[in-house]
Write a protein that holds these residues in place. Structure first.
Motif, PDB file in Angstrom:
ATOM      1  N   GLN A   1      89.452 -47.520  -4.388  1.00  0.00           N
ATOM      2  CA  GLN A   1      88.311 -46.689  -4.018  1.00  0.00           C
ATOM      3  C   GLN A   1      86.967 -47.344  -4.305  1.00  0.00           C
ATOM      4  N   LEU A   2      86.981 -48.526  -4.925  1.00  0.00           N
ATOM      5  CA  LEU A   2      85.745 -49.278  -5.093  1.00  0.00           C
ATOM      6  C   LEU A   2      85.292 -49.825  -3.749  1.00  0.00           C
ATOM      7  N   GLU A   3      84.019 -50.221  -3.649  1.00  0.00           N
ATOM      8  CA  GLU A   3      83.558 -50.848  -2.415  1.00  0.00           C
ATOM      9  C   GLU A   3      84.410 -52.078  -2.137  1.00  0.00           C
ATOM     10  N   ALA A   4      84.775 -52.241  -0.861  1.00  0.00           N
ATOM     11  CA  ALA A   4      85.645 -53.342  -0.440  1.00  0.00           C
ATOM     12  C   ALA A   4      86.961 -53.335  -1.212  1.00  0.00           C
ATOM     13  N   GLY A   5      87.425 -52.143  -1.575  1.00  0.00           N
ATOM     14  CA  GLY A   5      88.692 -52.046  -2.288  1.00  0.00           C
ATOM     15  C   GLY A   5      89.867 -52.391  -1.391  1.00  0.00           C
ATOM     16  N   PHE A   6      90.970 -52.788  -2.006  1.00  0.00           N
ATOM     17  CA  PHE A   6      92.150 -53.166  -1.233  1.00  0.00           C
ATOM     18  C   PHE A   6      92.958 -51.937  -0.828  1.00  0.00           C
ATOM     19  N   ASP A   7      93.935 -52.142   0.047  1.00  0.00           N
ATOM     20  CA  ASP A   7      94.939 -51.140   0.378  1.00  0.00           C
ATOM     21  C   ASP A   7      96.283 -51.613  -0.172  1.00  0.00           C
ATOM     22  N   TRP A   8      97.223 -50.713  -0.259  1.00  0.00           N
ATOM     23  CA  TRP A   8      98.545 -51.086  -0.752  1.00  0.00           C
ATOM     24  C   TRP A   8      99.602 -50.227  -0.061  1.00  0.00           C
ATOM     25  N   TYR A   9     100.834 -50.695  -0.117  1.00  0.00           N
ATOM     26  CA  TYR A   9     101.958 -49.893   0.356  1.00  0.00           C
ATOM     27  C   TYR A   9     103.214 -50.328  -0.389  1.00  0.00           C
ATOM     28  N   ILE A  10     104.168 -49.428  -0.481  1.00  0.00           N
ATOM     29  CA  ILE A  10     105.467 -49.731  -1.083  1.00  0.00           C
ATOM     30  C   ILE A  10     106.508 -49.704   0.022  1.00  0.00           C
ATOM     31  N   HIS A  11     107.213 -50.804   0.184  1.00  0.00           N
ATOM     32  CA  HIS A  11     108.196 -50.905   1.257  1.00  0.00           C
ATOM     33  C   HIS A  11     109.320 -49.894   1.016  1.00  0.00           C
ATOM     34  N   PRO A  12     109.683 -49.102   2.027  1.00  0.00           N
ATOM     35  CA  PRO A  12     110.653 -48.020   1.804  1.00  0.00           C
ATOM     36  C   PRO A  12     112.073 -48.488   1.508  1.00  0.00           C
ATOM     37  N   VAL A  13     112.404 -49.739   1.839  1.00  0.00           N
ATOM     38  CA  VAL A  13     113.761 -50.238   1.589  1.00  0.00           C
ATOM     39  C   VAL A  13     113.808 -51.104   0.332  1.00  0.00           C
ATOM     40  N   THR A  14     112.913 -52.090   0.246  1.00  0.00           N
ATOM     41  CA  THR A  14     112.927 -53.002  -0.902  1.00  0.00           C
ATOM     42  C   THR A  14     112.208 -52.431  -2.112  1.00  0.00           C
ATOM     43  N   ARG A  15     111.368 -51.416  -1.902  1.00  0.00           N
ATOM     44  CA  ARG A  15     110.559 -50.782  -2.949  1.00  0.00           C
ATOM     45  C   ARG A  15     109.640 -51.797  -3.636  1.00  0.00           C
ATOM     46  N   THR A  16     109.149 -52.745  -2.857  1.00  0.00           N
ATOM     47  CA  THR A  16     108.184 -53.712  -3.373  1.00  0.00           C
ATOM     48  C   THR A  16     106.771 -53.183  -3.175  1.00  0.00           C
ATOM     49  N   PHE A  17     105.935 -53.425  -4.170  1.00  0.00           N
ATOM     50  CA  PHE A  17     104.530 -53.028  -4.135  1.00  0.00           C
ATOM     51  C   PHE A  17     103.728 -54.173  -3.529  1.00  0.00           C
ATOM     52  N   ASN A  18     103.008 -53.892  -2.429  1.00  0.00           N
ATOM     53  CA  ASN A  18     102.297 -54.927  -1.687  1.00  0.00           C
ATOM     54  C   ASN A  18     100.813 -54.582  -1.596  1.00  0.00           C
ATOM     55  N   VAL A  19      99.978 -55.574  -1.854  1.00  0.00           N
ATOM     56  CA  VAL A  19      98.528 -55.416  -1.788  1.00  0.00           C
ATOM     57  C   VAL A  19      98.012 -56.137  -0.549  1.00  0.00           C
ATOM     58  N   VAL A  20      97.228 -55.432   0.263  1.00  0.00           N
ATOM     59  CA  VAL A  20      96.607 -56.031   1.445  1.00  0.00           C
ATOM     60  C   VAL A  20      95.108 -55.775   1.378  1.00  0.00           C
ATOM     61  N   ALA A  21      94.332 -56.723   1.900  1.00  0.00           N
ATOM     62  CA  ALA A  21      92.878 -56.569   1.872  1.00  0.00           C
ATOM     63  C   ALA A  21      92.456 -55.307   2.613  1.00  0.00           C
ATOM     64  N   ARG A  22      93.101 -55.037   3.731  1.00  0.00           N
ATOM     65  CA  ARG A  22      92.873 -53.794   4.465  1.00  0.00           C
ATOM     66  C   ARG A  22      94.092 -53.510   5.316  1.00  0.00           C
ATOM     67  N   ARG A  23      94.603 -52.307   5.201  1.00  0.00           N
ATOM     68  CA  ARG A  23      95.762 -51.914   5.979  1.00  0.00           C
ATOM     69  C   ARG A  23      95.310 -51.135   7.204  1.00  0.00           C
ATOM     70  N   GLY A  24      95.951 -51.425   8.323  1.00  0.00           N
ATOM     71  CA  GLY A  24      95.674 -50.634   9.513  1.00  0.00           C
ATOM     72  C   GLY A  24      95.020 -51.424  10.623  1.00  0.00           C
ATOM     73  N   VAL A  25      95.210 -50.945  11.845  1.00  0.00           N
ATOM     74  CA  VAL A  25      94.629 -51.550  13.035  1.00  0.00           C
ATOM     75  C   VAL A  25      94.057 -50.442  13.914  1.00  0.00           C
ATOM     76  N   GLU A  26      93.282 -50.843  14.911  1.00  0.00           N
ATOM     77  CA  GLU A  26      92.755 -49.890  15.881  1.00  0.00           C
ATOM     78  C   GLU A  26      93.872 -49.490  16.847  1.00  0.00           C
ATOM     79  N   ARG A  27      94.055 -48.192  17.051  1.00  0.00           N
ATOM     80  CA  ARG A  27      95.075 -47.681  17.966  1.00  0.00           C
ATOM     81  C   ARG A  27      94.391 -46.941  19.108  1.00  0.00           C
ATOM     82  N   GLU A  28      94.003 -47.688  20.126  1.00  0.00           N
ATOM     83  CA  GLU A  28      93.266 -47.104  21.246  1.00  0.00           C
ATOM     84  C   GLU A  28      94.064 -46.019  21.966  1.00  0.00           C
ATOM     85  N   ASN A  29      95.385 -46.141  21.974  1.00  0.00           N
ATOM     86  CA  ASN A  29      96.212 -45.183  22.710  1.00  0.00           C
ATOM     87  C   ASN A  29      96.638 -43.981  21.873  1.00  0.00           C
ATOM     88  N   ALA A  30      96.295 -43.989  20.590  1.00  0.00           N
ATOM     89  CA  ALA A  30      96.619 -42.839  19.734  1.00  0.00           C
ATOM     90  C   ALA A  30      95.412 -41.910  19.724  1.00  0.00           C
TER      91      ALA A  30
END
Length: 314
Positions: A120-149
């Motif tokens: 939640q800090l400025e320029a904070g990272f995103d994270w996700y936990i893989h549903p099968v391996t249960r690994t904790f992953n840090v990404v600079a930013r998660r998500g893409v533009e979905r023009e069709n959604a």
């Protein structure tokens, strides 16, 4: 079945059953409560994400980081959690570089909350936990533009042009800051937004960053915060209509958490025309027949181009 379901010992997996995704698991998490109605012969239970386990672990010693990448801090926090609970089902996955941070955590700091605060800090990272391996992953930013959604709520939402049955808009002015002066160990930063001050008045904040000694870091922090917080925070809670056709975008198929979708909402004083809304939460429900549905979505609008409406007098 109820005997087989026990809090924190039973895991729930949600997966696609269509041929396109080949039974792909898109979510998993431990059961945390169970309710059994004996006369009705019905058992219900709730499950939470794996991250919830970190919300029940606290640091036992003070820990300090100086000019350390935020992803590395999260990695160290997870390592501390695994020392506290060697049976913790979460392991480290990949960690992308994000921003350097200087921060100190006191004794009894909750580990899960510390990681959330980093996001939640400025320029904070995103994270996700893989549903099968249960690994904790840090990404600079998660998500893409979905023009069709694209989401539509027109009038009362009953028309065939609406793929939402309800859309709640919350405009929160309590989050506004247009004069921010972060205080470091030896200096301060400053950033202001004159346009926001003309619109709303002056809203000041002076956060304490006592471990920061670099004035440039304080200024960068202030500039990044002012961009995000100089306008009210607008969030949407959307209820998609149940549908199997392509008029209703499908979670984990057409978009994912962190993706930007687009909303058109028109009724009375609300006229939202294709605003980008980044999805940050979702609620899934499963019927007694095992039919999965998307109960609601939570999304946040991009605010940099939003200004208060001009209202006519009379």
């Amino acid at each position: 079945m109820s005997r087989q379901v026990w809090p924190w010992s039973t895991c729930i997996k949600a997966q696609h059953t269509d041929s396109e995704h080949n039974s792909e698991v898109f979510w998993s998490g431990p059961v945390n409560s169970r309710n059994t109605l004996l006369a009705a012969g019905r058992c219900s239970f709730t499950a939470v994400g794996w991250f919830e386990r970190l919300m029940h672990l606290n640091l036992l010693t003070e820990v300090s980081f100086t000019n350390t990448d935020a992803g590395a801090i999260a990695e160290a926090l997870l390592a501390a959690a695994r020392v506290l609970d060697p049976r913790l089902p979460i392991t480290l996955g990949t960690v992308e570089l994000s921003r350097l941070r200087t921060i100190t955590y006191a004794v009894d700091q909750n580990i899960g909350q510390a990681i959330i605060d980093l996001t939640q800090l400025e320029a904070g990272f995103d994270w996700y936990i893989h549903p099968v391996t249960r690994t904790f992953n840090v990404v600079a930013r998660r998500g893409v533009e979905r023009e069709n959604a694209r989401w539509f709520f027109i009038g009362d939402g009953l028309s065939e042009h609406s793929n939402l049955s309800e859309c709640e808009e919350v405009v929160d002015g309590s989050t506004i800051v247009n004069d921010i002066r972060p205080r470091g160990q030896f200096a301060s930063g400053l950033a202001t937004d004159g346009v926001s001050q003309d619109d709303y008045g002056v809203f000041m904040e002076a956060p304490s960053l006592s471990d920061v000694v670099d004035t440039n870091i304080l200024i960068a922090y202030a500039n990044a915060e002012i961009v995000y917080r100089s306008q009210p925070r607008i969030t949407y809670t959307m209820t998609p209509k149940p549908s199997s056709d392509d008029k209703v975008p499908k979670l984990f198929r057409d978009f994912d958490l962190g993706d930007t979708t687009y909303l058109v909402a028109r009724r009375d004083y609300v006229d939202t025309k294709g605003v980008g809304a980044r999805v940050f939460g979702a609620t899934l429900s499963i019927s007694d027949a095992g039919v999965e549905s998307l109960a609601s979505l939570q999304a946040e609008a991009y605010l940099t181009a939003i200004r208060p409406p001009v209202l006519g007098g009379g």
